[in-house]
Enzyme design. Structure first.
Site, PDB file in Angstrom:
ATOM      1  N   HIS A 139       0.820  -1.216   0.000  1.00  0.00           N
ATOM      2  CA  HIS A 139       0.000   0.000   0.000  1.00  0.00           C
ATOM      3  C   HIS A 139       0.848   1.258   0.000  1.00  0.00           C
ATOM      4  CE1 HIS A 139      -3.623  -2.423   1.682  1.00  0.00           C
ATOM      5  NE2 HIS A 139      -3.493  -2.540   0.388  1.00  0.00           N
ATOM      6  N   CYS A 153       6.281  14.461 -16.240  1.00  0.00           N
ATOM      7  CA  CYS A 153       7.049  14.529 -14.993  1.00  0.00           C
ATOM      8  C   CYS A 153       6.860  13.246 -14.188  1.00  0.00           C
ATOM      9  CB  CYS A 153       6.602  15.713 -14.147  1.00  0.00           C
ATOM     10  SG  CYS A 153       7.476  15.750 -12.566  1.00  0.00           S
ATOM     11  N   CYS A 192       5.806  19.913  -6.616  1.00  0.00           N
ATOM     12  CA  CYS A 192       6.896  19.186  -7.277  1.00  0.00           C
ATOM     13  C   CYS A 192       8.096  20.130  -7.450  1.00  0.00           C
ATOM     14  CB  CYS A 192       6.413  18.685  -8.639  1.00  0.00           C
ATOM     15  SG  CYS A 192       7.697  17.827  -9.551  1.00  0.00           S
ATOM     16  N   CYS A 197       8.020  22.166 -13.531  1.00  0.00           N
ATOM     17  CA  CYS A 197       6.798  21.367 -13.305  1.00  0.00           C
ATOM     18  C   CYS A 197       5.856  22.149 -12.403  1.00  0.00           C
ATOM     19  CB  CYS A 197       7.121  20.003 -12.679  1.00  0.00           C
ATOM     20  SG  CYS A 197       5.617  19.073 -12.358  1.00  0.00           S
ATOM     21  N   GLY A 232      -1.530  -9.685  12.488  1.00  0.00           N
ATOM     22  CA  GLY A 232      -2.051  -8.370  12.875  1.00  0.00           C
ATOM     23  C   GLY A 232      -2.842  -7.654  11.802  1.00  0.00           C
ATOM     24  N   THR A 233      -3.741  -8.386  11.150  1.00  0.00           N
ATOM     25  CA  THR A 233      -4.600  -7.701  10.183  1.00  0.00           C
ATOM     26  C   THR A 233      -6.040  -8.176  10.359  1.00  0.00           C
ATOM     27  OG1 THR A 233      -5.083  -7.304   7.840  1.00  0.00           O
ATOM     28  CG2 THR A 233      -4.010  -9.398   8.358  1.00  0.00           C
ATOM     29  N   GLU A 260      -7.147 -11.037  18.547  1.00  0.00           N
ATOM     30  CA  GLU A 260      -8.512 -11.581  18.602  1.00  0.00           C
ATOM     31  C   GLU A 260      -8.795 -12.282  17.274  1.00  0.00           C
ATOM     32  OE1 GLU A 260     -10.741  -8.003  19.284  1.00  0.00           O
ATOM     33  OE2 GLU A 260     -10.678  -7.428  17.179  1.00  0.00           O
TER      34      GLU A 260
HETATM   35  C1  BV8 Z   1      -8.322  -2.279  -5.141  1.00  0.00           C
HETATM   36  C2  BV8 Z   1      -3.120   3.178   2.495  1.00  0.00           C
HETATM   37  C3  BV8 Z   1      -8.628  -2.841  -7.435  1.00  0.00           C
HETATM   38  C4  BV8 Z   1      -3.745   4.505   2.674  1.00  0.00           C
HETATM   39  C5  BV8 Z   1      -4.949   1.581   2.632  1.00  0.00           C
HETATM   40  C6  BV8 Z   1     -16.525  -0.990  -2.549  1.00  0.00           C
HETATM   41  C7  BV8 Z   1     -16.212   0.228  -3.106  1.00  0.00           C
HETATM   42  C8  BV8 Z   1     -14.898   0.579  -3.453  1.00  0.00           C
HETATM   43  C9  BV8 Z   1     -13.864  -0.337  -3.241  1.00  0.00           C
HETATM   44  C10 BV8 Z   1     -14.185  -1.543  -2.678  1.00  0.00           C
HETATM   45  C11 BV8 Z   1     -15.490  -1.879  -2.323  1.00  0.00           C
HETATM   46  N1  BV8 Z   1     -15.471  -3.107  -1.801  1.00  0.00           N
HETATM   47  C12 BV8 Z   1     -14.197  -3.574  -1.809  1.00  0.00           C
HETATM   48  C13 BV8 Z   1     -13.423  -2.630  -2.350  1.00  0.00           C
HETATM   49  C14 BV8 Z   1     -11.981  -2.711  -2.555  1.00  0.00           C
HETATM   50  C15 BV8 Z   1     -11.274  -1.908  -1.465  1.00  0.00           C
HETATM   51  C16 BV8 Z   1     -11.601  -2.497  -0.105  1.00  0.00           C
HETATM   52  O1  BV8 Z   1     -11.113  -3.536   0.236  1.00  0.00           O
HETATM   53  N2  BV8 Z   1     -12.435  -1.785   0.677  1.00  0.00           N
HETATM   54  C17 BV8 Z   1     -12.756  -2.280   2.006  1.00  0.00           C
HETATM   55  C18 BV8 Z   1     -12.993  -1.101   2.941  1.00  0.00           C
HETATM   56  C19 BV8 Z   1     -13.956  -3.212   1.901  1.00  0.00           C
HETATM   57  N3  BV8 Z   1      -9.880  -2.084  -1.733  1.00  0.00           N
HETATM   58  C20 BV8 Z   1      -9.244  -1.219  -2.535  1.00  0.00           C
HETATM   59  O2  BV8 Z   1      -9.762  -0.217  -2.999  1.00  0.00           O
HETATM   60  C21 BV8 Z   1      -7.822  -1.592  -2.891  1.00  0.00           C
HETATM   61  N4  BV8 Z   1      -7.647  -1.481  -4.321  1.00  0.00           N
HETATM   62  O3  BV8 Z   1      -9.119  -3.105  -4.787  1.00  0.00           O
HETATM   63  O4  BV8 Z   1      -8.002  -2.012  -6.468  1.00  0.00           O
HETATM   64  C22 BV8 Z   1      -7.654  -3.869  -7.841  1.00  0.00           C
HETATM   65  C23 BV8 Z   1      -7.552  -5.049  -7.108  1.00  0.00           C
HETATM   66  C24 BV8 Z   1      -6.680  -6.031  -7.535  1.00  0.00           C
HETATM   67  C25 BV8 Z   1      -5.902  -5.820  -8.676  1.00  0.00           C
HETATM   68  C26 BV8 Z   1      -6.005  -4.623  -9.384  1.00  0.00           C
HETATM   69  C27 BV8 Z   1      -6.881  -3.635  -8.960  1.00  0.00           C
HETATM   70  C28 BV8 Z   1      -6.840  -0.634  -2.249  1.00  0.00           C
HETATM   71  C29 BV8 Z   1      -6.880  -0.812  -0.761  1.00  0.00           C
HETATM   72  C30 BV8 Z   1      -5.749  -0.008  -0.131  1.00  0.00           C
HETATM   73  C31 BV8 Z   1      -6.340   1.109   0.699  1.00  0.00           C
HETATM   74  N5  BV8 Z   1      -5.262   1.801   1.390  1.00  0.00           N
HETATM   75  N6  BV8 Z   1      -3.915   2.198   3.221  1.00  0.00           N
HETATM   76  C32 BV8 Z   1      -3.691   4.939   4.085  1.00  0.00           C
HETATM   77  O5  BV8 Z   1      -3.278   4.131   4.936  1.00  0.00           O
HETATM   78  O6  BV8 Z   1      -4.084   6.062   4.334  1.00  0.00           O
HETATM   79  S1  BV8 Z   1      -5.840   0.480   3.514  1.00  0.00           S
HETATM   80  C33 BV8 Z   1      -5.450   0.636   5.146  1.00  0.00           C
HETATM   81  O7  BV8 Z   1      -6.428  -0.097   5.845  1.00  0.00           O
HETATM   82  C34 BV8 Z   1      -4.158  -0.024   5.524  1.00  0.00           C
HETATM   83  O8  BV8 Z   1      -3.157   0.118   4.575  1.00  0.00           O
HETATM   84  C35 BV8 Z   1      -4.530  -1.467   5.748  1.00  0.00           C
HETATM   85  O9  BV8 Z   1      -4.380  -2.195   4.595  1.00  0.00           O
HETATM   86  C36 BV8 Z   1      -5.971  -1.357   6.080  1.00  0.00           C
HETATM   87  C37 BV8 Z   1      -6.087  -1.574   7.549  1.00  0.00           C
HETATM   88  O10 BV8 Z   1      -6.176  -2.909   7.714  1.00  0.00           O
HETATM   89  P1  BV8 Z   1      -5.328  -3.632   8.847  1.00  0.00           P
HETATM   90  O11 BV8 Z   1      -3.901  -3.437   8.581  1.00  0.00           O
HETATM   91  O12 BV8 Z   1      -5.856  -5.009   8.930  1.00  0.00           O
HETATM   92  O13 BV8 Z   1      -5.642  -2.834  10.190  1.00  0.00           O
HETATM   93  P2  BV8 Z   1      -6.926  -2.978  11.132  1.00  0.00           P
HETATM   94  O14 BV8 Z   1      -6.868  -1.876  12.131  1.00  0.00           O
HETATM   95  O15 BV8 Z   1      -8.138  -3.141  10.270  1.00  0.00           O
HETATM   96  O16 BV8 Z   1      -6.708  -4.378  11.904  1.00  0.00           O
HETATM   97  C38 BV8 Z   1      -5.683  -4.497  12.873  1.00  0.00           C
HETATM   98  C39 BV8 Z   1      -5.618  -5.953  13.264  1.00  0.00           C
HETATM   99  O17 BV8 Z   1      -4.529  -6.124  14.152  1.00  0.00           O
HETATM  100  C40 BV8 Z   1      -6.858  -6.427  13.995  1.00  0.00           C
HETATM  101  O18 BV8 Z   1      -7.185  -7.727  13.554  1.00  0.00           O
HETATM  102  C41 BV8 Z   1      -6.419  -6.433  15.455  1.00  0.00           C
HETATM  103  O19 BV8 Z   1      -7.093  -7.433  16.210  1.00  0.00           O
HETATM  104  C42 BV8 Z   1      -4.970  -6.801  15.320  1.00  0.00           C
HETATM  105  N7  BV8 Z   1      -4.089  -6.349  16.389  1.00  0.00           N
HETATM  106  C43 BV8 Z   1      -4.121  -5.168  17.060  1.00  0.00           C
HETATM  107  N8  BV8 Z   1      -3.081  -5.131  17.928  1.00  0.00           N
HETATM  108  C44 BV8 Z   1      -2.387  -6.294  17.788  1.00  0.00           C
HETATM  109  C45 BV8 Z   1      -3.027  -7.076  16.808  1.00  0.00           C
HETATM  110  N9  BV8 Z   1      -2.591  -8.298  16.439  1.00  0.00           N
HETATM  111  C46 BV8 Z   1      -1.473  -8.766  17.048  1.00  0.00           C
HETATM  112  N10 BV8 Z   1      -0.790  -8.073  17.988  1.00  0.00           N
HETATM  113  C47 BV8 Z   1      -1.220  -6.852  18.389  1.00  0.00           C
HETATM  114  N11 BV8 Z   1      -0.534  -6.186  19.338  1.00  0.00           N
HETATM  115 ZN    ZN Z   2       6.362  17.173 -11.333  1.00  0.00          ZN
END
Ligand code: BV8
Ligand code: ZN
Length: 285
Positions: A139, A153, A192, A197, A232-233, A260
């Site tokens: 990401h 650019c 930029c 640019c 952790g996801t 969890e």
């Molecule tokens: C794509 C960067 C096409 C930016 C991020 C409807 C409309 C539009 C789109 C969609 C839709 N339905 C589905 C989609 C696709 C969409 C999507 O998935 N939406 C979700 C909301 C349903 N996905 C996309 O748009 C992706 N692109 O699909 O393009 C494509 C696909 C394939 C091939 C070509 C083209 C792009 C998704 C990327 C978005 N950008 N981040 C920014 O950060 O600002 S996402 C962002 O959220 C993070 O990067 C990360 O990926 C995500 C967060 O998730 P987690 O990391 O899991 O974090 P979370 O807090 O949720 O969970 C934490 C976990 O840790 C928990 O389980 C918790 O229990 C655990 N934990 C906590 N502490 C601990 C622990 N575990 C162990 N130890 C601990 N101490």
């Molecule tokens: Zn530029």
């Protein structure tokens, strides 16, 4: 029903040749970086659909840049934790023991905090040994910027300036307090630096609706892996959340490390519940 048998897991790990790690925000929780979902989650305060979208950026560049400036400043004082280092040591042939010497390990992280890369670089220099594995930051990286110009650019860089531009200085405190009122003028947002640019820069992170980095390679790796450690996801965001299932579809095994039961955890072969900053070392030995 997933197993929690450490001996059995270690046997599977030692006999795996192609190993994937898929990590999320939980890996960096112990580094003081808020996760996205769950209590105190990052998204709890901000709505992803308002901020991590290209359309949001086109609509309100000041608001999105204030959010990413806030992220940049948040990440700045943070460091890798024990979970990052355990995974980094797994990548160093001379010291790892949990996996076969001729195995291939690839760490795919959803995190944009660059802590996985930092932990690996620090471990390589501390041990004076190079890793033979790769980290894919699918990401993007919070400190990377790219030019938004659609012309010729192709400026992109890792920008460590704090603040990235004077116009954003101090806005992070207001954002942290939930005050989003201040508007930074377009001319005072990051531009930029390339001569002639002058278009605006954007963070080089993958927003919702955008193509994750190196996704073809990632899907290929998922179709060949013997074992995937999912660490952790919440496994909600696609296509990252599909990786574990793809490994299983192709006959590989999945081990989930979480505090969890996250999405798909029930379908895993192994489930190790607990904070990854201690549980990974306990299980990997
Ligand atoms: C794509 C960067 C096409 C930016 C991020 C409807 C409309 C539009 C789109 C969609 C839709 N339905 C589905 C989609 C696709 C969409 C999507 O998935 N939406 C979700 C909301 C349903 N996905 C996309 O748009 C992706 N692109 O699909 O393009 C494509 C696909 C394939 C091939 C070509 C083209 C792009 C998704 C990327 C978005 N950008 N981040 C920014 O950060 O600002 S996402 C962002 O959220 C993070 O990067 C990360 O990926 C995500 C967060 O998730 P987690 O990391 O899991 O974090 P979370 O807090 O949720 O969970 C934490 C976990 O840790 C928990 O389980 C918790 O229990 C655990 N934990 C906590 N502490 C601990 C622990 N575990 C162990 N130890 C601990 N101490
Ligand atoms: Zn530029």
């Amino acid at each position: 029903m997933p197993s929690a048998d450490i001996t059995e897991f270690r046997r599977v790990l030692a006999s795996s040749k192609k190993i994937l790690v898929l990590s999320g925000a939980g890996l960096s929780a112990a580094s003081g970086i808020p996760t996205f979902r769950g209590e105190g989650g990052q998204w709890g305060k901000y709505n992803a659909s308002d901020l991590a979208h290209r359309s949001a950026f086109e609509e309100d560049q000041s608001r999105v840049w204030k959010f990413f400036h806030y992220w940049r400043e948040l990440i700045r004082g943070k460091h890798p934790n024990e979970a990052h280092y355990v995974l980094a040591r797994l990548a160093i042939p001379g010291i790892r023991h949990a996996i076969a010497p001729d195995s291939k390990l690839t760490h795919i992280t959803q995190n944009i905090d660059m802590l996985c890369t930092r932990a690996l670089t620090e471990t390589e220099s501390a041990l004076m040994q190079l890793s033979d594995s790769e980290i894919i930051e699918m990401h993007g990286r919070i400190l990377d910027v790219i030019c938004t110009s659609n012309h010729d650019c192709d400026y992109h860089a890792t920008n460590v300036d704090s603040p990235i531009c004077p116009g954003l200085a101090g806005t992070e405190t207001k954002v942290a307090a939930g005050d989003w009122t201040a508007v930074v003028k377009r001319k005072d947002l990051p531009m930029c630096p390339r001569l002639g640019c002058g278009q605006m820069l954007r963070p080089d992170v993958v927003w919702f609706g955008e193509r994750p980095k190196r996704i073809e390679e990632i899907l290929e790796l998922a179709s060949e892996a013997d074992l995937c450690l999912v660490v952790g996801t919440s496994a909600i965001v696609q296509p990252a959340s599909r990786i574990g299932g793809m490994v299983k579809e192709h006959g590989g095994k999945v081990a989930v490390f979480d505090i969890e039961k996250s999405n798909h955890a029930e379908e895993a072969d192994f489930l190790f519940l607990g904070p990854c900053e201690t549980k990974l070392k306990e299980v990997l030995g």
